[in-house]
Each structure stands twice: as structure tokens, then as C-alpha cells.
Design a protein around this motif. Structure first.
Motif, PDB file in Angstrom:
ATOM      1  N   SER A  64       2.229   3.784  -3.561  1.00  0.00           N
ATOM      2  CA  SER A  64       1.874   5.208  -3.630  1.00  0.00           C
ATOM      3  C   SER A  64       3.118   6.085  -3.594  1.00  0.00           C
ATOM      4  N   GLU A 118      -1.314   5.462  10.991  1.00  0.00           N
ATOM      5  CA  GLU A 118      -2.411   4.475  10.952  1.00  0.00           C
ATOM      6  C   GLU A 118      -2.248   3.620  12.207  1.00  0.00           C
ATOM      7  N   SER A 166       5.535   7.505   6.982  1.00  0.00           N
ATOM      8  CA  SER A 166       4.224   6.860   6.906  1.00  0.00           C
ATOM      9  C   SER A 166       4.291   5.651   7.825  1.00  0.00           C
ATOM     10  N   LYS A 174      -4.451   9.314   5.169  1.00  0.00           N
ATOM     11  CA  LYS A 174      -5.129   8.208   4.484  1.00  0.00           C
ATOM     12  C   LYS A 174      -4.125   7.379   3.698  1.00  0.00           C
ATOM     13  N   GLU A 175      -4.469   6.104   3.530  1.00  0.00           N
ATOM     14  CA  GLU A 175      -3.791   5.248   2.555  1.00  0.00           C
ATOM     15  C   GLU A 175      -4.828   4.964   1.467  1.00  0.00           C
ATOM     16  N   GLY A 205      -5.171   8.987  -0.612  1.00  0.00           N
ATOM     17  CA  GLY A 205      -4.033   8.261  -0.043  1.00  0.00           C
ATOM     18  C   GLY A 205      -2.787   8.455  -0.883  1.00  0.00           C
ATOM     19  N   TYR A 212       1.463  11.382  -0.483  1.00  0.00           N
ATOM     20  CA  TYR A 212       2.905  11.253  -0.725  1.00  0.00           C
ATOM     21  C   TYR A 212       3.428  12.355  -1.649  1.00  0.00           C
ATOM     22  N   TRP A 262       0.847  -1.199   0.000  1.00  0.00           N
ATOM     23  CA  TRP A 262       0.000   0.000   0.000  1.00  0.00           C
ATOM     24  C   TRP A 262       0.881   1.247   0.000  1.00  0.00           C
ATOM     25  N   LYS A 263       1.855   1.241   0.930  1.00  0.00           N
ATOM     26  CA  LYS A 263       2.675   2.442   1.121  1.00  0.00           C
ATOM     27  C   LYS A 263       3.658   2.617  -0.033  1.00  0.00           C
ATOM     28  N   THR A 295       2.422   2.638  10.222  1.00  0.00           N
ATOM     29  CA  THR A 295       1.277   1.836  10.647  1.00  0.00           C
ATOM     30  C   THR A 295       1.741   0.958  11.801  1.00  0.00           C
TER      31      THR A 295
END
Ligand code: NAD
Length: 495
Positions: free
Chosen positions: A164, A250, A225, A461-462, A467, A471, A160-161, A227
Motif C-alpha cells: 500500500s 494495529e 504504520s 485500517k490495512e 487501507g 498511506y 500488507w504495509k 502492528t
């Protein structure tokens, strides 16, 4: 000999002196060893990522070139899907059915989505502010981004990270959890094969307490970022405050499902089971509190308990297994302590609550699906995240009370509403203090929709347009086109 996983820094695979044993939570056995980053390795990664951003080709590639690289990474994940699913299962204890059909394909899809959409999201906007003045709003990459990932969805959250951050033109330093670094370190090979320039992606496995501060406080890092847990999130906010930088947080959750009298009971029970027991309840969006309207409470509870007792516990690499082990013994001890405390605070244990007796599972960190009823709303277990296969089932009378109960915790990640009365459900969704509200479904994540929590569940947000744009930084270029230099500021000193 068990396989050894090196770090990936500045395009090179680096074996370090310090290693960490990687344990299979189903068996308690060592399955691999992973290199652990020292402060020297952190420095190499910081210098590599900075240099790759400031002087490397990555930020200057055309968007089409960048898209090609990102699609190659997606393909690399798909080409290695079966192996990655096995590694994720061996390292996390997540049933192979979940990693095969959820984690790994969704990881590839995160890259595909970023590749296919970032160009339309990164478009510059032009605003006419007045007759003579216009502004261009320009999306630029943030620069060097640190990505910190937890152990419950190691590859999926990484992807996910990473997807993006790369799509927006950043360079990154990825720090997986040292409990579950294997699939993130495998990503090093996939990125290398995809041909991304050296230093664009650096992967450093390591202990947060040893390397976290140097990594997160460093001036060369533009964004973090994160989580993970609230405890670590707060520490990282402190580190980052030494040099101001952009953050995504997150964090944890204590989410609620609200089940109304008019539901299809079978569907609601089945979905509520999955919403807490998938991944052994080790999900940030686990619906760990279920509130059921009075009219169906007894029947719902009886059906839920009967079905929870039938969930098949087993070794995670067996496709028949429905529930694997917890991540480690410390996590299982934490779960047991919460249940014992809840009982002393008045909760009724109606299902599970024990380590299973099955001899095949005795060396793993298994725990039975557990249901507590009549839970005191002031008790610890009502408000705090357990992160295990433990659910509370209480009653409510109507929508107002349901909203108060759901919102009465510090977290605000997600909520579920189960009812055939969609107009009531949508009105209630508006009252939920949660970043994601599912109506008559659970856990559907869409790459095109933003994901993230409120209150103590964090910020930023992701996924989705929002999301991805996290970035980037937004530059505002203002151009005054008036022919005779009308603006007052041009003549302010009367010269
Ligand atoms: P954790 O906070 O212990 O660790 C998360 C990451 O932070 C790991 O990579 C860890 O090594 C690193 N870390 C630890 N100390 C650090 C430090 N001082 N400096 C820098 N990094 C440090 O969390 P966990 O136990 O791995 O994961 C479980 C938690 O994650 C739960 O609270 C869960 O709710 C949360 N989570 C949230 C989401 C979400 O999207 N909101 C998703 C998944 C998990």
C-alpha cells in the motif's frame, strides 16, 4: 557456517558489526545471523528515504510505471515462494503447510491487489461547492513512512504495509521484529531485483528499545504504520508526539466466538479449533474466548476437547504437522504463567496445559493445545491477551448476554457469530464492539476489504480501499471562478 542477513539501506546491502542469532523455535538451534542496525544506520535510512522522496524519481513516476514495479515485486515473491515458506517456517515455527498455503501466496497477492487497484483508488475528486466555486480533492503520498512489523506474520504484515505504501508513492523504512527478520530482509533482494530506485525501500532490522525512538520521533518521518503489542504501541505514540505525524496502530486482541444452539455442531467445532490453534494461537485475531449457548454447551465442549487432543504437534518443517512451537521460551513461560494464574482464579483446565513429552520436540518451545472452562469473567485470562494456544470456553443463555460477554474487554479487534438464524446474527453483529465480525466463518481476509480494530485494538485500517488510502494525504484545492471577485473576503478591508 550459518547464513548472514545484511540490512538494506539506500539500495545497498550493509553488514553491521552487531549481529543477532536467529533461532529455529522447533529445535532451539541457530539457523542464521542478522545484522542489527545502530543509530548510525537509522540515520542513513532516514536520510536515504527522505532524499528518495524529496529528490528521487519514485514519486514522479507515472502510475503505470509504478504499477510495473509493484507487479515485479509480486512476481519476485512468487518466484521465491518455496524458499520464503521454508525460511518463514524455520524462523517462526509456523507449520510449513500454513506458510506455503497462506503466508507466502497472500503476501504476493497483497502486491498484486495494490498494483491492480491503486489507480482507481487514487483518483482525484472534483466537487462543485456552489455555482462559482469548485474544489479538487487530491490524493498525495504521505512522504516517508516507517513500517513496524511483529513476529507472528513477519512477511505477510510486511507486504500488507509495503504494497500500500509503495502504491501510493511513498518511500519507506521497514523495521521487522528482530526475532523474525529473515523474510523481510529477503524482500530487500526482491526489491533490488525489481529495480526500485535506491532509498525507496530501506530495511533495518534492530532492537526496538535501541533504535525505536530515533526512528519514530524523527521529523523526517511523515507517518508510522505499526502492528504489535499495546505496550509498544503506546511507546510509539509517545515518540511520535514529539513531531506530529500520521499513525496506523494495529494492536492486540481478545476476540470472542459466539456459538448458538442451532449451528451445525461439527462445522462450528472444527472452525473454532482453527480460530484459536492456527499459528499456535499467536494471532491477533485469535478467538481466544468461545461462548456457547447452554443447549449445546456440554456437547460442544466434549467434542472440542476430544479434537484439540488430536491436533498433531510436530517440527514445523514437516507437512504433517498441525501445530508447531511457540516463538520462544519467554512466550511459552508467559503462557504457562497465565494458565497457572487462571487456575487459582477458578478456571477448570479440561485439556492440555503442559509441555509435550515427545522426545523429538524437547529442544523446541512446544506447548499443548489448552482449554479452560468455567472461567471467571473478572480473571486476568478473561481480559488479557495470552498470545498462545489457550482458549476459554464459557456458556451464555441468549444474544443479549452473548453481546455483553463479547464486549466486556478493552480490546475490539474481531468477533465470530455461529448461527443459522442470519437475521439474528446480523443484528448481533451490529452490537459487536469489533472492527471485523465474521458470521459462520473465521479468518477470511480479503485484500479488497479493510482490516483493523476498535478500542484498545488500535485505529486505522490495512487493506481495501480504506487501507490503501491511509498511506495518502488529502489536499483540498479550492478555486473561485466568479468573474467579478464577489466573495466578501476580497473586499473585507474596503480597499
Ligand atoms: P511487539 O510490540 O513486541 O513488537 C512489534 C514491533 O515493534 C517489533 O518490530 C519490535 O521490534 C518493535 N518495537 C519494540 N519496541 C519498540 C520501540 N520501543 N520502538 C519502536 N519499535 C519497537 O509485538 P510482538 O510481540 O512482535 O507481536 C505480538 C503483538 O502484535 C500481539 O499483541 C498481537 O496481538 C499484535 N498483533 C496485532 C495485529 C493486528 O493487526 N492488530 C497483527 C499481528 C500482531
Amino acid at each position: 557456517m550459518s547464513p548472514s542477513y545484511p540490512l538494506f539501506i539506500n539500495g545497498k546491502f550493509i553488514e553491521t558489526a552487531e549481529k543477532q542469532n536467529i533461532i529455529n523455535p522447533s529445535t532451539g538451534k541457530v539457523i542464521a545471523e542478522a545484522s542489527m542496525a545502530s543509530l548510525k544506520d537509522v540515520e542513513l535510512a532516514l536520510a536515504g528515504a527522505r532524499q528518495a522522496f524529496d529528490s528521487g524519481p519514485w514519486p514522479h513516476f507515472s502510475l503505470v510505471q509504478r504499477k510495473d514495479f509493484i507487479l515485479k515485486v509480486a512476481q519476485g515473491i512468487l518466484d521465491n515462494a518455496a524458499g520464503l515458506a521454508q525460511l518463514e517456517t524455520q524462523n517462526t515455527g509456523k507449520p510449513i503447510k500454513e506458510t506455503t498455503f497462506m503466508d507466502i501466496p497472500s503476501s504476493a497477492k497483497a502486491f498484486e491487489f495494490a498494483a491492480n487497484n491503486f489507480m482507481s483508488y487514487l483518483t482525484h475528486e472534483e466537487l462543485n461547492v456552489s455555482e462559482d466555486v469548485k474544489s479538487r480533492l487530491i490524493r498525495e503520498p504521505m512522504g516517508v513512512v516507517v513500517l513496524i512489523v511483529p513476529w507472528n506474520y513477519p512477511l505477510l504484515i510486511t507486504c500488507w504495509k509495503l504494497a500500500s505504501a509503495l502504491a501510493c508513492g511513498n518511500t519507506v523504512i521497514l523495521k521487522p521484529s528482530s526475532i523474525t527478520p529473515i523474510t523481510a530482509l529477503e524482500m530487500g533482494k526482491i526489491i533490488h531485483t525489481a529495480g526500485l530506485p535506491a532509498g525507496v525501500v530501506n530495511i533495518i532490522n534492530g532492537s526496538g528499545s535501541k533504535i525505536g525512538e530515533e526512528l519514530c520521533a524523527d521529523k523526517r518521518v511523515d507517518m508510522i504504520s505499526f502492528t504489535g503489542s499495546n505496550e509498544t504501541g503506546k511507546q510509539i505514540l509517545q515518540y511520535a508526539s514529539k513531531n506530529v505525524k500520521k499513525m496506523i496502530m494495529e494492536l492486540g486482541g481478545k476476540s470472542a466466538s459466539l456459538v448458538f444452539d442451532d449451528v451445525d455442531l461439527e462445522v462450528a467445532v472444527n472452525s473454532c479449533l482453527a480460530s484459536i490453534f492456527l499459528n499456535q494461537g499467536q494471532m491477533c485475531t485469535a478467538m481466544s474466548r468461545i461462548f456457547v449457548q447452554e443447549g449445546i454447551y456440554d456437547k460442544f465442549l466434549a467434542d472440542f476437547v476430544e479434537k484439540a487432543g488430536r491436533i498433531r504437534l510436530g517440527l514445523a518443517d514437516d507437512f504433517e504437522t498441525q501445530m508447531g512451537p511457540l516463538i520462544n521460551d519467554a512466550q511459552r513461560k508467559k503462557v504457562i504463567a497465565y494458565i497457572e494464574k487462571a487456575k487459582t482464579e477458578g478456571a477448570k483446565l479440561v485439556c492440555g496445559g503442559k509441555i509435550p513429552e515427545n522426545a523429538e520436540l524437547k529442544n523446541g518451545y512446544f506447548f499443548e493445545p489448552t482449554v479452560l472452562a468455567d472461567v471467571n469473567v473478572h480473571s486476568h485470562i478473561f481480559k488479557e491477551e495470552v498470545f498462545g494456544p489457550v482458549v476459554l470456553i464459557n456458556k451464555f443463555s441468549g444474544p443479549d448476554e452473548a453481546a455483553i460477554l463479547a464486549n466486556s474487554v478493552d480490546f475490539g479487534l474481531a468477533a465470530c457469530i455461529w448461527s443459522k438464524d442470519l437475521s439474528m446474527a446480523e443484528k448481533l453483529a451490529g452490537k459487536m464492539d469489533a472492527g471485523i465480525v465474521w458470521i459462520n466463518t473465521y479468518g477470511m481476509f480479503y485484500n479488497q476489504l479493510p482490516y483493523g480494530g476498535f478500542k484498545q485494538s488500535g485505529f486505522g485500517k490495512e487493506l481495501g480501499r480504506e487501507g490503501l488510502l491511509e498511506y495518502t494525504r488529502l489536499k483540498n484545492v479550492i478555486l473561485d471562478q466568479s468573474a467579478d471577485g464577489k466573495p466578501l473576503v476580497n473586499y473585507w478591508y474596503g480597499f
